[in-house]
Design an enzyme around this catalytic site. Structure first.
Site, short mmCIF file in Angstrom:
data_model
loop_
_atom_site.label_atom_id
_atom_site.label_comp_id
_atom_site.label_asym_id
_atom_site.label_seq_id
_atom_site.Cartn_x
_atom_site.Cartn_y
_atom_site.Cartn_z
N CYS A 54 26.61 90.29 71.07
CA CYS A 54 27.48 89.75 70.02
C CYS A 54 28.87 89.56 70.61
O CYS A 54 29.37 90.44 71.31
CB CYS A 54 27.53 90.73 68.85
SG CYS A 54 28.65 90.23 67.53
N GLU A 88 23.73 85.88 62.42
CA GLU A 88 24.97 85.44 61.78
C GLU A 88 24.95 85.74 60.28
O GLU A 88 25.99 86.09 59.71
CB GLU A 88 25.22 83.95 62.04
CG GLU A 88 25.26 83.53 63.51
CD GLU A 88 26.14 84.38 64.41
OE1 GLU A 88 27.08 85.04 63.92
OE2 GLU A 88 25.89 84.40 65.63
ZN ZN Z 1 27.49 88.82 66.31
#
Ligand code: ZN
Length: 136
Positions: free
Chosen positions: A85, A127
């Site tokens: 991420c 997301e």
């Molecule tokens: Zn992320």
């Protein structure tokens, strides 16, 4: 406008609220920030640029796809994977679904429903988790 990526886990753990047409600037900023980071990000959520609205973006080939108020309405075939991420260091294990059906509004705020599989589906799930304050 290209925004800075947020790394504050407390901020990122808060749930985002639905976006409306009044949030069009946030949609544009998220798109611009994704394009600027597309060499290292498969997708972004609006809270990663400091906006707690349910807006995400991901790359389909070279094309950035925006989803406003996305919601997974069907999913099947769970599997284990590891993900990174842009807001976090390293990679972490997580469970995803191989096939998903997503209801969302496009950049013109028109509702659509579309099926996704494999890596694109994985990015969308990651997301949408961000919109719910869930980190890997
Ligand atoms: Zn992320």
């Amino acid at each position: 406008m290209i925004k800075e990526i947020i790394h504050d886990v407390h901020f990122l753990s808060q749930k985002s609220t639905p976006a409306t047409s009044a949030d069009i600037q946030a949609v544009r900023d998220l798109k611009a920030t994704f394009i600027a980071n597309s060499d290292r990000a498969a997708g972004l959520a609006a809270n990663m640029i400091g906006i707690h609205k349910r807006i995400i973006v991901f790359g389909l080939g070279k094309l950035p796809v925006m989803m406003i108020n996305p919601e997974i309405i069907a999913q099947d075939t769970p599997y284990q994977t590891t993900e990174g991420c842009l807001s976090l260091d390293g990679v972490r294990p997580t469970q995803r679904f191989k096939h998903i059906t997503v209801k969302f509004q496009n950049e013109q705020f028109q509702w659509q429903t579309q099926d996704f599989t494999d890596l694109i589906a994985e990015v969308i799930q990651h997301e949408i988790d961000h919109c719910n304050g869930i980190l890997i």
